[in-house]
Write an enzyme that holds these catalytic residues in place. Sequence first.
Site, PDB file in Angstrom:
ATOM      1  N   TYR A 148      39.447  24.802  44.436  1.00  0.00           N
ATOM      2  CA  TYR A 148      39.671  24.717  45.876  1.00  0.00           C
ATOM      3  C   TYR A 148      39.156  23.382  46.420  1.00  0.00           C
ATOM      4  O   TYR A 148      38.598  23.301  47.498  1.00  0.00           O
ATOM      5  CB  TYR A 148      38.949  25.864  46.592  1.00  0.00           C
ATOM      6  CG  TYR A 148      39.461  27.251  46.256  1.00  0.00           C
ATOM      7  CD1 TYR A 148      40.717  27.455  45.687  1.00  0.00           C
ATOM      8  CD2 TYR A 148      38.673  28.366  46.504  1.00  0.00           C
ATOM      9  CE1 TYR A 148      41.171  28.720  45.382  1.00  0.00           C
ATOM     10  CE2 TYR A 148      39.130  29.648  46.213  1.00  0.00           C
ATOM     11  CZ  TYR A 148      40.379  29.814  45.642  1.00  0.00           C
ATOM     12  OH  TYR A 148      40.832  31.084  45.357  1.00  0.00           O
ATOM     13  N   TRP A 165      52.111  38.430  42.152  1.00  0.00           N
ATOM     14  CA  TRP A 165      52.014  39.839  42.534  1.00  0.00           C
ATOM     15  C   TRP A 165      53.315  40.358  43.131  1.00  0.00           C
ATOM     16  O   TRP A 165      53.546  41.572  43.162  1.00  0.00           O
ATOM     17  CB  TRP A 165      50.851  40.051  43.493  1.00  0.00           C
ATOM     18  CG  TRP A 165      49.538  39.744  42.857  1.00  0.00           C
ATOM     19  CD1 TRP A 165      48.548  38.949  43.339  1.00  0.00           C
ATOM     20  CD2 TRP A 165      49.063  40.198  41.571  1.00  0.00           C
ATOM     21  NE1 TRP A 165      47.500  38.876  42.453  1.00  0.00           N
ATOM     22  CE2 TRP A 165      47.800  39.632  41.362  1.00  0.00           C
ATOM     23  CE3 TRP A 165      49.598  41.029  40.584  1.00  0.00           C
ATOM     24  CZ2 TRP A 165      47.061  39.874  40.198  1.00  0.00           C
ATOM     25  CZ3 TRP A 165      48.871  41.254  39.428  1.00  0.00           C
ATOM     26  CH2 TRP A 165      47.613  40.688  39.256  1.00  0.00           C
ATOM     27  N   ASP A 211      36.867  37.815  50.346  1.00  0.00           N
ATOM     28  CA  ASP A 211      36.988  36.511  49.692  1.00  0.00           C
ATOM     29  C   ASP A 211      36.169  35.480  50.465  1.00  0.00           C
ATOM     30  O   ASP A 211      35.591  35.786  51.506  1.00  0.00           O
ATOM     31  CB  ASP A 211      38.459  36.071  49.604  1.00  0.00           C
ATOM     32  CG  ASP A 211      38.764  35.345  48.289  1.00  0.00           C
ATOM     33  OD1 ASP A 211      37.963  34.464  47.904  1.00  0.00           O
ATOM     34  OD2 ASP A 211      39.799  35.643  47.664  1.00  0.00           O
ATOM     35  N   ASP A 237      30.822  35.758  49.438  1.00  0.00           N
ATOM     36  CA  ASP A 237      30.819  35.371  48.030  1.00  0.00           C
ATOM     37  C   ASP A 237      30.278  36.566  47.267  1.00  0.00           C
ATOM     38  O   ASP A 237      29.096  36.912  47.388  1.00  0.00           O
ATOM     39  CB  ASP A 237      29.922  34.141  47.843  1.00  0.00           C
ATOM     40  CG  ASP A 237      29.790  33.701  46.396  1.00  0.00           C
ATOM     41  OD1 ASP A 237      29.987  34.532  45.491  1.00  0.00           O
ATOM     42  OD2 ASP A 237      29.464  32.526  46.163  1.00  0.00           O
ATOM     43  N   PHE A 238      31.123  37.231  46.485  1.00  0.00           N
ATOM     44  CA  PHE A 238      30.675  38.505  45.904  1.00  0.00           C
ATOM     45  C   PHE A 238      29.563  38.361  44.868  1.00  0.00           C
ATOM     46  O   PHE A 238      28.939  39.343  44.496  1.00  0.00           O
ATOM     47  CB  PHE A 238      31.833  39.349  45.356  1.00  0.00           C
ATOM     48  CG  PHE A 238      32.828  38.632  44.480  1.00  0.00           C
ATOM     49  CD1 PHE A 238      32.433  37.958  43.334  1.00  0.00           C
ATOM     50  CD2 PHE A 238      34.182  38.671  44.797  1.00  0.00           C
ATOM     51  CE1 PHE A 238      33.354  37.330  42.526  1.00  0.00           C
ATOM     52  CE2 PHE A 238      35.129  38.034  43.980  1.00  0.00           C
ATOM     53  CZ  PHE A 238      34.701  37.370  42.846  1.00  0.00           C
ATOM     54  N   LYS A 253      42.606  39.923  38.169  1.00  0.00           N
ATOM     55  CA  LYS A 253      42.460  38.587  37.574  1.00  0.00           C
ATOM     56  C   LYS A 253      41.164  37.929  38.045  1.00  0.00           C
ATOM     57  O   LYS A 253      41.139  36.742  38.354  1.00  0.00           O
ATOM     58  CB  LYS A 253      43.666  37.719  37.911  1.00  0.00           C
ATOM     59  CG  LYS A 253      44.975  38.239  37.334  1.00  0.00           C
ATOM     60  CD  LYS A 253      46.161  37.442  37.832  1.00  0.00           C
ATOM     61  CE  LYS A 253      46.083  36.000  37.361  1.00  0.00           C
ATOM     62  NZ  LYS A 253      47.249  35.223  37.827  1.00  0.00           N
ATOM     63  N   HIS A 256      38.469  37.771  34.208  1.00  0.00           N
ATOM     64  CA  HIS A 256      38.865  36.790  33.188  1.00  0.00           C
ATOM     65  C   HIS A 256      38.425  35.362  33.535  1.00  0.00           C
ATOM     66  O   HIS A 256      38.501  34.465  32.691  1.00  0.00           O
ATOM     67  CB  HIS A 256      40.376  36.861  32.913  1.00  0.00           C
ATOM     68  CG  HIS A 256      41.248  36.215  33.945  1.00  0.00           C
ATOM     69  ND1 HIS A 256      42.569  35.909  33.692  1.00  0.00           N
ATOM     70  CD2 HIS A 256      41.005  35.813  35.224  1.00  0.00           C
ATOM     71  CE1 HIS A 256      43.100  35.337  34.761  1.00  0.00           C
ATOM     72  NE2 HIS A 256      42.181  35.281  35.698  1.00  0.00           N
ATOM     73  N   ASP A 257      37.953  35.155  34.757  1.00  0.00           N
ATOM     74  CA  ASP A 257      37.458  33.833  35.163  1.00  0.00           C
ATOM     75  C   ASP A 257      36.031  33.571  34.692  1.00  0.00           C
ATOM     76  O   ASP A 257      35.568  32.421  34.758  1.00  0.00           O
ATOM     77  CB  ASP A 257      37.477  33.694  36.689  1.00  0.00           C
ATOM     78  CG  ASP A 257      38.889  33.651  37.260  1.00  0.00           C
ATOM     79  OD1 ASP A 257      39.782  33.141  36.570  1.00  0.00           O
ATOM     80  OD2 ASP A 257      39.096  34.135  38.389  1.00  0.00           O
ATOM     81  N   GLN A 307      40.402  25.848  32.529  1.00  0.00           N
ATOM     82  CA  GLN A 307      40.281  25.931  33.982  1.00  0.00           C
ATOM     83  C   GLN A 307      39.079  26.709  34.510  1.00  0.00           C
ATOM     84  O   GLN A 307      38.717  26.540  35.677  1.00  0.00           O
ATOM     85  CB  GLN A 307      41.547  26.555  34.583  1.00  0.00           C
ATOM     86  CG  GLN A 307      42.707  25.580  34.709  1.00  0.00           C
ATOM     87  CD  GLN A 307      43.681  26.033  35.771  1.00  0.00           C
ATOM     88  OE1 GLN A 307      44.443  26.969  35.573  1.00  0.00           O
ATOM     89  NE2 GLN A 307      43.655  25.371  36.909  1.00  0.00           N
TER      90      GLN A 307
END
Length: 346
Positions: A148, A165, A211, A237-238, A253, A256-257, A307
């Site tokens: 970002y 999606w 988010d 910010d979780f 998704k 997986h980050d 990434q």
Amino acid sequence: MGSTEDLDYPQIIVQYSNGFLISKVMFTACELGVFDLLLESGRPLSSDAIAAGLGASTVGMKRLLDACVGLKLLAVEMTQEGALYRNTEISNVYLTKSSPKSQYHIMMYYSNTVYLCWQYLADAVREGRNQYQRAFGVSSKEPFGAMYRSEEEMLKFMAGQNSVWSICGRDVLAAFDLSPFTQIYDLGGGGGALAQECVSLYPNSTVTIYDLPKVVQVAKEQFVSPEERHITFHEGDFFNDSIPEAELYILSKILHDWDDDKCKQLLAKVYKACKPGGGVLLVESLLNEDKSGPVETQLYSMNMLVQTEGKERTAAEYSKLLEAAGFGVIQVKRTGKLYDAVLGRK
């Protein structure tokens, strides 16, 4: 045992060697607006007309169009006036901007962002970390700070995820009956396409998109209509902020980050916030248990290397992460599409 001279040059090597050429042809046709122009015209057009309409060279456009015909993205008809080109059904549905199932935005994100990171795949393999520093000159320590790095880049990413999606969302949300859950949090819900699919499929539910503040702002302004009463927003910010109580949490998704430790940290917070009897739905592309495939998921895992800080995992690996956080009665559903679903209950 015969010598290598006895072997024909394997066709599979040709196909794999040409893979990046094929994708760049499709990306370029999307970027220049070939499929949009043909859709808007309502009739087949010559290469000269397409080149003129898009401000491109006639020689370059002719070669691009013919390559798209070879890839079955366009069809060509030979007439007395010459070759006339039209979209195939696949292009009309998935490659035009106006289609509800358009994949244009994810194509552009791959072409203009992901490709640049993949130039440094060998470095990523050597070092075991993402390549934002080399590709864009930004710190790789905070993957989403790098992803970002500008509002334009964030918007491209969000639009790309929304397009995914639009074709996969219903499959993963219908993998299990989620109708008993009426209070749902979509953690890292981005542009809200999955939330919109959720409230459409389960009209008695309300979905809160959780988010980062700047992501929520863009989602409100550009992607989620104020008239959508079943979708609300929560800025945070979780990893660092609290997660409100809910019946179901969707992590699409997300895991997986991150590496296993970060995943355990997040799932522990989710378990603590989750109402008794509630659960968490993981939406991920699952590897086979022996890691032999699917090849798409293996390639996604390589993309996580260049990434992010994460990787793709098997169903057993996700189940283990859920169990470590306290979740039980874990169910796995492979959809047969790009993404699968894992449901854990509290």
